[in-house]
Design a protein around this motif. Sequence first.
Motif, PDB file in Angstrom:
ATOM      1  N   THR A 289       0.846  -1.205   0.000  1.00 16.97           N
ATOM      2  CA  THR A 289       0.000   0.000   0.000  1.00 16.97           C
ATOM      3  C   THR A 289       0.876   1.248   0.000  1.00 16.97           C
ATOM      4  N   HIS A 290       0.246   2.359  -0.299  1.00 16.22           N
ATOM      5  CA  HIS A 290       0.981   3.614  -0.478  1.00 16.22           C
ATOM      6  C   HIS A 290       0.210   4.788   0.103  1.00 16.22           C
ATOM      7  N   ILE A 291       0.951   5.833   0.406  1.00 15.77           N
ATOM      8  CA  ILE A 291       0.388   7.154   0.674  1.00 15.77           C
ATOM      9  C   ILE A 291       1.197   8.114  -0.188  1.00 15.77           C
ATOM     10  N   SER A 292       0.554   8.803  -1.086  1.00 11.27           N
ATOM     11  CA  SER A 292       1.259   9.709  -1.997  1.00 11.27           C
ATOM     12  C   SER A 292       0.806  11.140  -1.754  1.00 11.27           C
ATOM     13  N   LEU A 293       1.734  12.067  -1.986  1.00  8.53           N
ATOM     14  CA  LEU A 293       1.460  13.483  -1.726  1.00  8.53           C
ATOM     15  C   LEU A 293       1.999  14.314  -2.872  1.00  8.53           C
TER      16      LEU A 293
ATOM     17  N   THR B 195      17.969   7.972  -6.157  1.00  8.51           N
ATOM     18  CA  THR B 195      17.504   7.370  -4.912  1.00  8.51           C
ATOM     19  C   THR B 195      18.117   5.983  -4.765  1.00  8.51           C
ATOM     20  N   ALA B 196      18.405   5.623  -3.532  1.00  5.22           N
ATOM     21  CA  ALA B 196      18.935   4.289  -3.257  1.00  5.22           C
ATOM     22  C   ALA B 196      17.833   3.255  -3.143  1.00  5.22           C
ATOM     23  N   HIS B 197      16.596   3.697  -3.214  1.00  4.21           N
ATOM     24  CA  HIS B 197      15.458   2.808  -2.976  1.00  4.21           C
ATOM     25  C   HIS B 197      14.667   2.581  -4.249  1.00  4.21           C
ATOM     26  N   PRO B 198      14.162   1.366  -4.448  1.00  3.69           N
ATOM     27  CA  PRO B 198      13.277   1.122  -5.582  1.00  3.69           C
ATOM     28  C   PRO B 198      11.904   1.732  -5.346  1.00  3.69           C
ATOM     29  N   VAL B 199      11.190   1.902  -6.437  1.00  2.00           N
ATOM     30  CA  VAL B 199       9.806   2.382  -6.387  1.00  2.00           C
ATOM     31  C   VAL B 199       8.954   1.329  -7.066  1.00  2.00           C
ATOM     32  N   ASN B 200       7.753   1.152  -6.580  1.00  4.04           N
ATOM     33  CA  ASN B 200       6.832   0.201  -7.182  1.00  4.04           C
ATOM     34  C   ASN B 200       5.867   0.961  -8.088  1.00  4.04           C
ATOM     35  N   PRO B 201       6.168   1.152  -9.377  1.00  2.50           N
ATOM     36  CA  PRO B 201       5.294   1.950 -10.247  1.00  2.50           C
ATOM     37  C   PRO B 201       3.884   1.385 -10.337  1.00  2.50           C
ATOM     38  N   ALA B 202       3.768   0.037 -10.316  1.00  5.94           N
ATOM     39  CA  ALA B 202       2.439  -0.564 -10.433  1.00  5.94           C
ATOM     40  C   ALA B 202       1.545  -0.148  -9.271  1.00  5.94           C
ATOM     41  N   GLY B 203       2.148   0.046  -8.106  1.00  6.64           N
ATOM     42  CA  GLY B 203       1.362   0.440  -6.950  1.00  6.64           C
ATOM     43  C   GLY B 203       0.841   1.849  -7.037  1.00  6.64           C
ATOM     44  N   PHE B 204       1.367   2.617  -7.995  1.00 10.47           N
ATOM     45  CA  PHE B 204       0.949   4.007  -8.144  1.00 10.47           C
ATOM     46  C   PHE B 204      -0.180   4.154  -9.152  1.00 10.47           C
ATOM     47  N   VAL B 205      -0.630   3.049  -9.754  1.00 10.97           N
ATOM     48  CA  VAL B 205      -1.694   3.113 -10.763  1.00 10.97           C
ATOM     49  C   VAL B 205      -2.941   3.780 -10.194  1.00 10.97           C
ATOM     50  N   ILE B 206      -3.379   3.336  -9.035  1.00  9.03           N
ATOM     51  CA  ILE B 206      -4.575   3.896  -8.408  1.00  9.03           C
ATOM     52  C   ILE B 206      -4.342   5.353  -8.038  1.00  9.03           C
ATOM     53  N   HIS B 207      -3.210   5.624  -7.403  1.00  6.39           N
ATOM     54  CA  HIS B 207      -2.933   6.968  -6.902  1.00  6.39           C
ATOM     55  C   HIS B 207      -2.818   7.981  -8.039  1.00  6.39           C
ATOM     56  N   SER B 208      -2.061   7.630  -9.081  1.00  8.67           N
ATOM     57  CA  SER B 208      -1.826   8.586 -10.159  1.00  8.67           C
ATOM     58  C   SER B 208      -3.121   8.963 -10.858  1.00  8.67           C
ATOM     59  N   ALA B 209      -4.032   8.003 -11.005  1.00 13.01           N
ATOM     60  CA  ALA B 209      -5.308   8.295 -11.653  1.00 13.01           C
ATOM     61  C   ALA B 209      -6.090   9.339 -10.872  1.00 13.01           C
TER      62      ALA B 209
ATOM     63  N   HIS C  40      -4.132   4.765   0.880  1.00 23.17           N
ATOM     64  CA  HIS C  40      -4.782   3.477   0.585  1.00 23.17           C
ATOM     65  C   HIS C  40      -4.343   2.438   1.612  1.00 23.17           C
ATOM     66  N   THR C  41      -5.316   1.655   2.122  1.00 23.49           N
ATOM     67  CA  THR C  41      -5.019   0.641   3.135  1.00 23.49           C
ATOM     68  C   THR C  41      -5.661  -0.698   2.777  1.00 23.49           C
ATOM     69  N   HIS C  42      -5.118  -1.757   3.419  1.00 24.28           N
ATOM     70  CA  HIS C  42      -5.653  -3.123   3.307  1.00 24.28           C
ATOM     71  C   HIS C  42      -5.914  -3.657   4.715  1.00 24.28           C
ATOM     72  N   THR C  43      -6.674  -2.979   5.516  1.00 25.79           N
ATOM     73  CA  THR C  43      -6.875  -3.419   6.894  1.00 25.79           C
ATOM     74  C   THR C  43      -7.915  -4.532   6.972  1.00 25.79           C
ATOM     75  N   ARG C  44      -7.928  -5.230   8.106  1.00 24.62           N
ATOM     76  CA  ARG C  44      -8.889  -6.322   8.291  1.00 24.62           C
ATOM     77  C   ARG C  44     -10.324  -5.809   8.228  1.00 24.62           C
ATOM     78  N   ALA C  45     -10.620  -4.775   8.999  1.00 25.59           N
ATOM     79  CA  ALA C  45     -11.988  -4.254   9.029  1.00 25.59           C
ATOM     80  C   ALA C  45     -12.358  -3.611   7.700  1.00 25.59           C
ATOM     81  N   GLY C  46     -11.419  -2.881   7.108  1.00 23.94           N
ATOM     82  CA  GLY C  46     -11.701  -2.242   5.830  1.00 23.94           C
ATOM     83  C   GLY C  46     -11.971  -3.257   4.739  1.00 23.94           C
ATOM     84  N   CYS C  47     -11.172  -4.310   4.691  1.00 26.23           N
ATOM     85  CA  CYS C  47     -11.385  -5.358   3.688  1.00 26.23           C
ATOM     86  C   CYS C  47     -12.676  -6.127   3.952  1.00 26.23           C
TER      87      CYS C  47
END
Length: 258
Positions: free
Chosen positions: A40-44, A83-97, A110-117
Amino acid sequence: MTEMPTALDSDRVEEIRLRRELAAVYRLVAHFRMTDLIFTHISLRLPGPDHHFLINPYGLLFEEITASNLVKIDLSGNPVEPTAHPVNPAGFVIHSAIHAARADAHCVLHTHTRAGCAVAAQRDGLLPLNQMSMEFYDRVGYHDYEGVALNLDEQKRLVDDIGDHPALILRNHGLLTVGESAAQAFLRMYYLEKACEIQVTAQAGGGPLTVPPAETCEYTARQLAGDADADLQDDVAYDLAWAAMLRLLNRVAPDYRD
């Protein structure tokens, strides 16, 4: 003679402030146990014409996120600085839209919590069973599950489904909130998650559920948004709540600012 600050200096100061705010949200999501390992991600969105965003370095736990290790990316999810860190571009599909479609969606969480799911798996979605859920009464969109969000043609349907709502329930998947700031997106998610927890707990009791009349639910939603006529108003609640969250972090995880 003291030199006047340049626009570049001002932009850098603002980026540092936004980095710290977003890092704080990552740590709070970890503190309140709303994480899914490294996923999951949080984008700003950053200010300016370049459509740049901050996002987590792929592979780090949310409790490891700091202001300085957040990655700056473009609208396609690609790093725009070394950056020394990789980025997961696929995970940004939802956010970028959603970022691209909503000028007010400066932050997408975006979250994947037990109650939310659990609520995302229910046919009727979020029910107005408590005051927390009424913040989202008729103010949450629903997006049908299409598989892991790796296909760009899903983006239009995501945008259509969230509309102008502050929240989206991704059916069979999880929760999403947007905000004009990272703080606003977090506080919305905190209460959306609490509403889901209360719903699942109430349903587990097995007894009949009480649902207030529609007009009461709508009035409460407007009250919580500050849009309703009432004898008293509380215009500082979210600001005070966010300040309290920062005090919490300064006690338990002050390195988020690094």
